[in-house]
Design an enzyme around this catalytic site. Structure first.
Site, PDB file in Angstrom:
ATOM      1  N   ASP A 156      -6.991  -0.457  -0.638  1.00 32.62           N
ATOM      2  CA  ASP A 156      -8.454  -0.467  -0.567  1.00 32.62           C
ATOM      3  C   ASP A 156      -9.002   0.850  -1.088  1.00 32.62           C
ATOM      4  OD1 ASP A 156      -8.242  -2.903   0.651  1.00 32.62           O
ATOM      5  OD2 ASP A 156      -8.391  -2.103   2.686  1.00 32.62           O
TER       6      ASP A 156
HETATM    7  N1  URA Z   1      -3.959  -2.980   4.428  1.00 30.53           N
HETATM    8  C1  URA Z   1      -5.282  -2.715   4.401  1.00 30.53           C
HETATM    9  O1  URA Z   1      -6.033  -3.180   5.233  1.00 30.53           O
HETATM   10  N2  URA Z   1      -5.753  -1.923   3.411  1.00 30.53           N
HETATM   11  C2  URA Z   1      -4.965  -1.346   2.475  1.00 30.53           C
HETATM   12  O2  URA Z   1      -5.448  -0.622   1.609  1.00 30.53           O
HETATM   13  C3  URA Z   1      -3.589  -1.642   2.529  1.00 30.53           C
HETATM   14  C4  URA Z   1      -3.113  -2.455   3.518  1.00 30.53           C
END
Ligand code: URA
Length: 284
Positions: free
Chosen positions: A141
């Site tokens: 993310d």
């Molecule tokens: N899980 C998440 O919620 N976000 C990420 O960036 C990676 C794994």
């Protein structure tokens, strides 16, 4: 030649299925390569570095692409590795395979083409990596930092992120509230997110900050579902405030500053391949 390829595929598939159950590592990996994987023509052209995916589609639609001597102007046509592709009567360039590890900073998105014009991973790559047409292996993310692999090797990419990949991903999550033993038990045994139960995870409590009402939790998963870690914590009533990926397979970024990257040595690429073919389930 076609008959040969089909023959190999017909034999290789059942053997592969048996090996998948009873055997591991190298043999299985080499058999997979014998099965001549299919992919979309525009993806193959883009992967060669000759043109972007969109430009490749234009080339196909305008009749400038031949597969095994025949013009193919239909988007989405599937091609095999063994197919011979010409663009404007010239063979596709062969890209040297490249593998990098970057310590992705927060505030950078992993999609390469953002209509909202936010900072993407491509914006922070050096010229050399850009020329090699590398793409992120899976996604983090925008507000997650940490280990991110980049490659132009589609086969490697599929092994790392596909549904069969059992690569361990380890995260440190700063979450709201005080995590209990029961929360840890639930998270490690699997919780329901998007109507599916998550696979077993390794979860441990690192520390508790009572003053700020938060906990630091280390969690290792083998899947890569959309927003998986955040959704897992939400399912036990804790919002993730900060997330860092500290390990992907055996790759860590202990000595890498945010935004820094290095070329992954080929021995590490091989280890990652082997890890992706190993037992998928974590022993908790
Ligand atoms: N899980 C998440 O919620 N976000 C990420 O960036 C990676 C794994």
């Amino acid at each position: 030649r076609c008959a040969d390829v089909t023959g190999v595929q017909t034999c290789a598939l059942p053997i592969y299925v048996i090996l998948n159950k009873f055997c591991k590592f190298k043999l299985q990996y080499f058999l997979e390569r014998l099965i001549d994987m299919e992919e979309r023509l525009q993806k193959r052209i883009a992967a060669s570095g000759l043109a972007s995916r969109r430009k490749a589609e234009e080339l196909i639609l305008s009749g400038r692409v031949k597969v095994n001597g025949e013009i193919v102007s239909v988007l989405g046509t599937k091609v095999k590795n063994s197919d011979f592709i010409l663009v404007d009567n010239k063979p596709l360039p062969t890209l040297t395979k490249a593998y990098y590890v970057i310590n992705k900073p927060r505030g950078v998105i992993c999609t390469v083409d953002d209509p909202k014009k936010r900072r993407t991973i491509l914006d922070i790559l050096p010229e050399e990596a850009l020329k090699q047409h590398v793409y992120p292996v899976g996604r983090l993310d925008s507000d997650t930092k940490g280990v991110l692999l980049l490659t132009n090797d589609g086969d490697f990419m599929n092994h790392m992120v596909g549904p069969r990949s059992g690569i361990e991903k380890e995260y440190l999550a700063r979450v709201h509230g005080i995590i209990t033993f029961n929360d840890i038990k639930k998270l490690s045994e699997g919780v329901i997110i998007d109507s599916k139960k998550t696979l077993p995870a390794i979860v441990s409590l690192e520390s508790v900050d009572e003053k700020n009402n938060s906990s630091l939790v280390r969690i290792t998963i083998t899947q890569g579902l959309y927003h998986q870690i955040k959704k897992m914590f939400i399912s036990v009533g804790h919002e993730v405030k900060k997330l860092t990926r500290v390990r992907f397979g055996h790759i860590t970024i202990d000595n890498l500053r945010e935004g820094e990257l290095y070329k992954l040595p080929i021995k590490d690429v091989k280890i990652l391949y082997e890890l992706s073919l190993k037992d998928k389930e974590l022993k908790i």
